[in-house]
Design a protein around this motif. Structure first.
Motif, mmCIF file in Angstrom:
data_model
loop_
_atom_site.group_PDB
_atom_site.id
_atom_site.type_symbol
_atom_site.label_atom_id
_atom_site.label_comp_id
_atom_site.label_asym_id
_atom_site.label_seq_id
_atom_site.Cartn_x
_atom_site.Cartn_y
_atom_site.Cartn_z
ATOM 1 N N HIS A 1 0.832 -1.201 0.000
ATOM 2 C CA HIS A 1 0.000 0.000 0.000
ATOM 3 C C HIS A 1 0.864 1.247 0.000
ATOM 4 C CE1 HIS A 1 0.946 0.246 4.322
ATOM 5 N NE2 HIS A 1 0.713 -1.047 4.336
ATOM 6 N N ARG A 2 2.184 1.038 -0.115
ATOM 7 C CA ARG A 2 3.093 2.191 -0.094
ATOM 8 C C ARG A 2 3.721 2.348 -1.479
ATOM 9 N NH1 ARG A 2 4.159 0.858 5.873
ATOM 10 N NH2 ARG A 2 3.134 2.609 6.914
ATOM 11 N N GLY A 3 5.008 2.642 -1.525
ATOM 12 C CA GLY A 3 5.630 2.952 -2.812
ATOM 13 C C GLY A 3 5.477 1.848 -3.846
ATOM 14 N N ASN A 4 5.173 2.280 -5.072
ATOM 15 C CA ASN A 4 5.011 1.356 -6.208
ATOM 16 C C ASN A 4 3.853 0.373 -6.021
ATOM 17 O OD1 ASN A 4 6.013 0.782 -8.839
ATOM 18 N ND2 ASN A 4 6.949 -1.089 -8.094
ATOM 19 N N LEU A 5 2.828 0.815 -5.289
ATOM 20 C CA LEU A 5 1.722 -0.121 -5.013
ATOM 21 C C LEU A 5 0.994 -0.565 -6.274
ATOM 22 C CD1 LEU A 5 -1.282 1.764 -3.335
ATOM 23 C CD2 LEU A 5 0.275 2.745 -5.002
ATOM 24 N N LEU A 6 1.084 0.228 -7.342
ATOM 25 C CA LEU A 6 0.461 -0.197 -8.600
ATOM 26 C C LEU A 6 1.457 -0.940 -9.490
ATOM 27 C CD1 LEU A 6 -1.582 3.031 -9.525
ATOM 28 C CD2 LEU A 6 -2.356 0.988 -8.309
#
Lengths: 181, 369
Positions: free
Chosen positions: B129-134
């Motif tokens: 849910h933090r960096g690069n979550l997608l």
């Protein structure tokens, strides 16, 4: 010999049984009421205009035209109810993925209500339509197939598409009385 | 329909198995994990339900979505057994008629399904849910989203070019799954569809590919919202804004700026709704139906003048500024503030993301059992 392992089959669906046959011919008499179901797709209204014109050349008709709220959902119950007692309903235009799927639903729903239906579909999306009506258990839904594309054409070109396809389809109609042309 | 428990022999070699999955149309082009009896059994055991239980009939084939077949595809996708309750809840959510899975599966639109997970299960499963979550790099995000896609293909039957008629598709059709970043959100969690805040849940959205919103300069929420509205206003040419649900995934720094200036999630959605207008001079393509109007009914006799009966029509969205119907007044792009779903997620950086939707689809949330 290649090494094999046993796995479960991933697919849950079986092959669809499609059909080139179509439901029986549609009797249309003088003074009959014809349904035109517009699904909001571009030029669908012009397609229905042309169908209305061509039918009226064969006999005297009255049309009930309904535009459903969106092409990407089923026609609501009140839309289908508006066609109750009509001789036939033409649905247009099935020329994309979601609109074709839901138009198939509409055509099958009309048939289940005892109202003959004709799905107006473009050549590019006829295979999808055949698959969808097969999954719905009615593989022989009648189709009036227009050359793709239909959206984005000038009105005269839309009319030409319908006129080109109509003569072959007309053999599926049985006119009685009041022939005007 | 394929019976629950039907087995077959396939190559043990991973490369040969990949070739088979692609040639037969039950893969997605990436290597698959063999759904052996043991692996599928472990998956089903994780939910404690009967493999033969039918969640519903999945469009377009209307094949029964059994716990067994959902589990087989979760194994194929590479899920761990403890991910399986999420996959089952997502599959069940997609079967809700309001989600319009038939439309999403068959459409020419680049529509995928995005699963958003929230609650205690996020940390337990390691859902990013933090960096690069997608992006790449997290097994839970990658394989839960992939399982959803394989379920759509192998149970729903959405084989590309056959029953999946996407003109282009989009990368999110391989996988699209992330979690809300509640720990870094300035706002309290929110209850969705009556699901207890302390419970774990998943929401499925019918989505297009995400689009970045880059604003590293705004020092006020007002400035930031101007930037966001500028990006989302390209929806003026998007036929699926009105009456649809779009996701605005605010980066934590952008969310913090809004919160600092006294705005709640609701305030952000309301402010964007007010700013997101389709200029009256912008013409939509002929035949587009942005208004999600009511049915219209009229009866005519060809050659005769006038309608016998007229229904009621409605199109083009609510007008802004009191213009007349059919005039050139600006119109709201979104039907209501609630149609802009404000989520918080991502890492450091002044970025947010707009995830447009497939129109005519309502997001569905279910508690993860």
């Amino acid at each position: 010999m290649r090494s094999l392992i046993t796995v479960f089959e991933p697919r849950a669906f079986a092959s669809r049984i499609e059909s080139d046959d179509e439901l029986g011919e549609i009797p249309i008499g003088s003074g009959d009421r014809i349904g035109l179901l517009h699904n909001t797709k571009a030029n669908g209204d012009l397609v229905l205009d042309q169908i209305e014109l061509l039918l009226s050349r064969d006999t005297s008709i009255t049309t009930v035209r309904v535009t459903k709220p969106t092409a990407s959902m089923a026609a609501p119950g009140d839309v289908l109810a508006a066609f109750e007692g009509l001789s036939v309903v033409f649905t247009a235009m099935a020329d994309c993925g979601s609109c074709t799927s839901w138009s198939c639903h509409d055509a099958v729903s009309l048939e289940h209500l005892g109202i003959p239906s004709v799905l107006v579909v473009s050549t590019a999306f006829k295979p999808l339509a055949k698959s969808i009506v097969a999954t719905l258990g009615m593989p022989n839904v009648r189709m009036l197939v227009l050359e793709h594309p239909v959206g984005g054409l000038q009105p005269a070109a839309v009319a030409s598409r319908v006129e080109a396809a109509y003569p072959a389809f007309r053999t599926r109609l049985r006119f009685s009385g009041g022939i005007t042309g | 329909m394929t019976a629950v428990g039907q087995t077959r022999r396939v190559p043990r070699d991973p490369g040969l198995l990949l070739e088979l999955s692609v040639s037969e149309g039950w893969g997605d082009g990436f290597p698959v994990i063999p759904p052996t009896r043991t692996a599928v059994g472990e998956m089903i055991a994780a939910v404690g339900r009967d493999g033969g239980e039918v969640l519903g009939l999945m469009a377009p084939t209307l094949a029964p979505a059994t716990i067994h077949h959902v589990a087989v595809n979760a194994v194929l996708a590479g899920c761990r057994p403890d991910y399986f309750p999420v996959v089952v809840a997502a599959a069940e959510a997609m079967l809700d008629p309001a989600f319009n899975l038939l439309g999403i599966q068959a459409t020419t639109h680049p529509a995928g399904v995005t699963a958003v997970i929230r609650g205690p299960i996020v940390e337990r499963l390691g859902v990013n849910h933090r960096g690069n979550l997608l992006g790449q790099g997290w097994r839970a995000n990658a394989t839960i989203g992939r399982a959803i896609r394989l379920i759509m293909v192998n149970i729903g039957g959405a084989i590309p070019g056959v029953l999946d008629q996407a003109t282009h598709g989009q990368p999110g059709k391989y996988t699209s799954c992330f979690a809300e970043n509640d720990p870094d959100s300035p706002w309290p969690g929110r209850s969705i569809d009556g699901i207890d805040l302390r419970a774990s849940s998943v929401t499925v959205f019918g989505t297009e590919a995400p689009h970045n919103i880059h604003d590293q300069g705004s020092a006020t929420a007002d400035g930031l919202l101007t930037t966001i509205a500028g990006v989302m206003s390209s929806g003026a040419y998007h036929q699926h804004t009105y009456g649809a649900h779009h996701v605005l995934l605010l980066g934590p720094e952008h969310a913090a700026l809004c919160s600092r200036d006294g705005m709640s999630r609701t305030d952000v959605a309301a402010a964007l709704h007010a700013r997101l207008l389709r200029p009256g001079h912008v013409a939509l393509p002929a035949g587009s139906a942005p208004g999600h109007g009511h049915a219209t009914i009229r009866e005519t006799s060809p050659g005769a003048a006038g309608d016998v009966q007229s229904g009621h029509g409605h199109g083009g969205g609510h007008q802004h500024g009191g213009g007349q119907s059919g005039g050139t007044a600006d119109r709201h792009l979104f039907q209501a503030p609630d149609d802009i779903v404000i989520l918080v997620g991502g890492g450091a950086g002044k970025m947010s993301n707009w995830i447009p939707c497939f129109g005519h689809s309502v997001p569905i949330s279910l508690r993860i059992a």
